[in-house]
Enzyme design. Sequence first.
Site, PDB file in Angstrom:
ATOM      1  N   ASP A 121     -19.242 -27.823   8.280  1.00 33.18           N
ATOM      2  CA  ASP A 121     -19.044 -28.119   9.705  1.00 33.18           C
ATOM      3  C   ASP A 121     -17.642 -27.746  10.179  1.00 33.18           C
ATOM      4  O   ASP A 121     -16.682 -27.848   9.420  1.00 33.18           O
ATOM      5  CB  ASP A 121     -19.284 -29.622   9.920  1.00 33.18           C
ATOM      6  CG  ASP A 121     -19.389 -29.980  11.391  1.00 33.18           C
ATOM      7  OD1 ASP A 121     -19.672 -29.089  12.209  1.00 33.18           O
ATOM      8  OD2 ASP A 121     -19.176 -31.153  11.718  1.00 33.18           O
ATOM      9  N   ASN A 179     -30.447 -26.428  15.232  1.00 27.73           N
ATOM     10  CA  ASN A 179     -29.467 -25.406  15.634  1.00 27.73           C
ATOM     11  C   ASN A 179     -30.056 -24.302  16.522  1.00 27.73           C
ATOM     12  O   ASN A 179     -29.306 -23.548  17.148  1.00 27.73           O
ATOM     13  CB  ASN A 179     -28.784 -24.776  14.406  1.00 27.73           C
ATOM     14  CG  ASN A 179     -27.773 -25.690  13.740  1.00 27.73           C
ATOM     15  OD1 ASN A 179     -27.525 -25.596  12.536  1.00 27.73           O
ATOM     16  ND2 ASN A 179     -27.164 -26.597  14.495  1.00 27.73           N
TER      17      ASN A 179
END
Length: 250
Positions: free
Chosen positions: A30, A78
């Site tokens: 991330d 996503n």
Amino acid sequence: MAIPFFKKKEPSAPSQAPSVLPVHVGIIMDGNGRWAKKRGLPRKAGHREGAQTFRKITRYCSEIGIKYLTVYAFSTENWKRPEDEVGALMGLFKSYLEEALSDFKDDDIVVRFIGDKSGFSPELRALMEENEQSSKDRDGMVLNIAMNYGSRDEIVRAVRNICADVKSGRVEQSAIDEALVSDYLYTAGQPDPDLIIRPSGEYRISNFLLWQSAYTEFVIMNKLWPDFQKADLDEALRIYAQRNRRYGGV
Ligand code: FPP
């Protein structure tokens, strides 16, 4: 579960990894977007840099003797990102599957994809399958790349498949237990993760390995993924080595 440190081959630089290693490490890669934003670059530049970190850290995990590494590359959620960002990620995946993953041959790494492959283009799917096939007989670290992966989706699929197998008589309803459910997940046959590392300072699991992480140790690090170094992994491993795992006992 932890095993004594087992060094597979000489690392390029002396490792600061502790003497007790997790068998299975998960990483939520991330912070790519924030890394790019800080530099005034498009988000895709952050993903490109993150892909280099992925390559470096994967090889390092293999060098120091990690047996299973699961990286979160693309979640079922996503797809909601802007089209050009999703397109850039697909492009990165393609070039990695074509080139960089062949690097892992030298490290004897077994490459597996966890997630719903049907969401990807036929070209990408073929590359994923080719990588799995060509690496399946290696005996080094198992690398699970989670792509179009969502843990809730994984559990729903497992439930559906168990129901189908009960209906067809392949599985007795009374035989359904925790071990059987684990066997219907993408990670069937693999140990649960001992350690999950989340760089970028976020305290969230984000639909990653929900079932498998029941007793996983979490280490959150204040580094964006593209800045993540081997020394940061060593630091996470040191923190892990100091944890007292009780699995609900005393
Ligand atoms: C999360 O950061 C990262 C992703 C959604 C993509 C991860 C992909 C890579 C590291 C590319 C390389 C992977 C392979 C397998 C080649 P974010 O975009 O959510 O960052 P932010 O929270 O700072 O916005």
